[in-house]
Design a protein around this motif. Sequence first.
Motif, PDB file in Angstrom:
ATOM      1  N   LEU A 314      32.277  36.101  30.613  1.00 24.08           N
ATOM      2  CA  LEU A 314      33.265  36.970  31.257  1.00 24.08           C
ATOM      3  C   LEU A 314      32.719  37.762  32.452  1.00 24.08           C
ATOM      4  N   PRO A 315      31.482  38.270  32.439  1.00 23.81           N
ATOM      5  CA  PRO A 315      31.015  39.004  33.629  1.00 23.81           C
ATOM      6  C   PRO A 315      31.097  38.201  34.928  1.00 23.81           C
ATOM      7  N   LYS A 318      34.675  38.730  36.093  1.00 25.62           N
ATOM      8  CA  LYS A 318      34.871  40.121  36.513  1.00 25.62           C
ATOM      9  C   LYS A 318      34.213  40.388  37.858  1.00 25.62           C
ATOM     10  N   MET A 369      46.798  41.486  34.016  1.00 23.08           N
ATOM     11  CA  MET A 369      45.656  41.582  34.921  1.00 23.08           C
ATOM     12  C   MET A 369      46.064  41.262  36.354  1.00 23.08           C
ATOM     13  N   GLY A 507      35.567  48.666  39.228  1.00 18.39           N
ATOM     14  CA  GLY A 507      35.313  48.097  37.912  1.00 18.39           C
ATOM     15  C   GLY A 507      34.416  48.994  37.076  1.00 18.39           C
ATOM     16  N   MET A 510      30.868  46.410  33.901  1.00 14.78           N
ATOM     17  CA  MET A 510      31.027  45.041  34.398  1.00 14.78           C
ATOM     18  C   MET A 510      30.139  44.025  33.682  1.00 14.78           C
ATOM     19  N   ASP A 512      29.856  43.893  30.365  1.00 10.47           N
ATOM     20  CA  ASP A 512      30.405  43.633  29.034  1.00 10.47           C
ATOM     21  C   ASP A 512      30.992  42.227  28.970  1.00 10.47           C
ATOM     22  N   GLU A 513      30.645  41.493  27.914  1.00 10.82           N
ATOM     23  CA  GLU A 513      31.055  40.093  27.813  1.00 10.82           C
ATOM     24  C   GLU A 513      32.360  39.892  27.056  1.00 10.82           C
ATOM     25  N   THR A 515      35.167  42.570  27.244  1.00 16.08           N
ATOM     26  CA  THR A 515      36.276  43.348  27.795  1.00 16.08           C
ATOM     27  C   THR A 515      36.166  43.483  29.305  1.00 16.08           C
ATOM     28  N   PHE A 516      37.325  43.700  29.928  1.00 15.89           N
ATOM     29  CA  PHE A 516      37.399  43.906  31.373  1.00 15.89           C
ATOM     30  C   PHE A 516      38.187  45.196  31.586  1.00 15.89           C
ATOM     31  N   PHE A 518      39.192  48.073  34.529  1.00 16.83           N
ATOM     32  CA  PHE A 518      39.136  48.440  35.948  1.00 16.83           C
ATOM     33  C   PHE A 518      40.164  49.516  36.259  1.00 16.83           C
ATOM     34  N   PHE A 534      39.167  40.248  26.342  1.00 17.36           N
ATOM     35  CA  PHE A 534      39.067  38.803  26.514  1.00 17.36           C
ATOM     36  C   PHE A 534      38.314  38.174  25.336  1.00 17.36           C
TER      37      PHE A 534
END
Length: 585
Positions: A314-315, A318, A369, A507, A510, A512-513, A515-516, A518, A534
């Motif tokens: 995920l990063p 992001k 998003m 952000g 950033m 974190d694998e 959650t996102f 911002f 996510f």
Amino acid sequence: MSGATARPWWKDAVCYQIYPASFKDSNGDGLGDVPGILSKIDYLRDLGIDVVWVSPMFDSPQVDMGYDISDYEKVYPPYGSVKDMEDLIEACHQRGMKLILDLVVNHTSDQHAWFRESRSSKDNPKRDWYIWKPPRYAEDGNRLPPTNWRSYFSGQTWEYDEHTGEYYLHLFAKEQPDLNWENEATRKAIYDSAMRFWLDRGVDGFRVDVVNMYSKGVEFKDAPIVDPRFYEQPAWCYYANGPRMHEFLREMNAEVLKHYDAVTVGELPHTPDPSKVLDYVGASDKQLSMVFQFDIVDIGQGREHKYHFEEWKLPLLKGIVAKWQQFIDGTDGWTTVFCENHDQGRSVSRFASDSPAYRATSAKLLSLMLGSLTGTLFLYQGQEIGMINLPPSWPIDAYRDIESVNFYKTMAAQSQDDPAELDYVMRSLQILGRDNARLPMQWTGERHAGFTHGKAGPWMRVHDLYGEINVERQVREGEGSVLGFWRRMIAFRKEHAEVLVHGAFEGFGMGDEKTFVFGKKGAGGQRAAVVLNFSGEEQEVELPGYEGLVFRVGNYDDAAEEEKGVEAKSRKLRPWEGRLYLAGC
């Protein structure tokens, strides 16, 4: 605001891409068509769409689904006629909507009258309208193409023509010869036939295909060898963003676009440097209104071969979002928001979860998003109902796309039909392949998903889950459906445009694998915070420290009652849950 300072209309627009073959068949021949689009125009208006983008509907042999154009001034007969297009343009305008077309002018079909003349002889007046080069010869006397460049659709970029003893360049299929933009007469013909013809009929602008490939320079060097198994090598460093590219776009504006107040959105691959992208979209330079930057939709693609899927975290996503949200800060440039088009796998399958338990929730998460990001928002047909990738069980025989099929054949030959290699290729195609976006639109739970009522059935197989994922069912379900959520999110985005469409992005966490998180800052002290999970497990997130944050939008139906009017600093998110908070609004 005065005319000099007023925002261009297209900055606040929500655009919807239509792939004509797969949208709606009106006459039962199994192929979508322009009257089919016209029959659904009120559906698009009710969704909240401002701009309808119709992918190539021009006359074509359909080697590459219409991106091989044989006549810019005609419509592919199974799709309809020029009169049908005029009716569609008028229908959009009557409803306060705009219509844009694909501008495909890097190449034509080899059946275009221009190319037929060009290949007829070396001294034909149109010979130099395309790119012709003599062969090279190896030490053993074998004939070689002018360079070792690899085509996007596998194999070399040069096709030998026995009649004149030279090669012509084609970055895509051999039936798609590249036009020679170095020739002024060629450019003028393009402006008249591909642009003014349609602008004079009311078209409001263009999505510009491979907009940075017109200028290829004049040196034509061999590309570096990155995969020694093949003679052909990726060579975009030599034909993308060439030396006269910006000159050509300025000329296109001065000669054509400025006289119509037409909008342009360029397809801009192979341009990862934000400063180079700004060279295209700076308003004062009058080249392009905006571009599609492809980092997000390229996630998971192989470095040597597009369809060698690579795992990602995920990063990465992001960081890409932040990069293309922030690159316009303090500039006169503009950006776009999208994660689907006709060349990509479906976003729910690629970036979230298409499992039965979470696919609707995931589709709403992505809607939340995208609807919260700065820039002009683009949706692709079926995205608004959460359509997903084709099933992994489908064999290669079910695939229609020239790029996917040719790549499979190439890898089968190279690996001598090694089962492990071909399983890997099929898994990659199922995730990344272009056919995922080209399955017929799922309108109803009836036979053929209501896309066609013809006995022969659709041109391409309908998704196995059309009975569960379709427009009719989601209309019945109302606001709780993916379609209902998209309608609400589009309306909410427009209502809070200062912070959501035009706000500055920042952000948080950033690395974190799972959650996102911002924030957005808009004019007049407006603030928004978006928190997205996510993952398929509960996650706790910290909200940005904006004073007075109040929950406004969530993708779980019970979220509104749970937090109605309640301020929150931290929040435990359920699997694939997303929430939007506002302050100062």
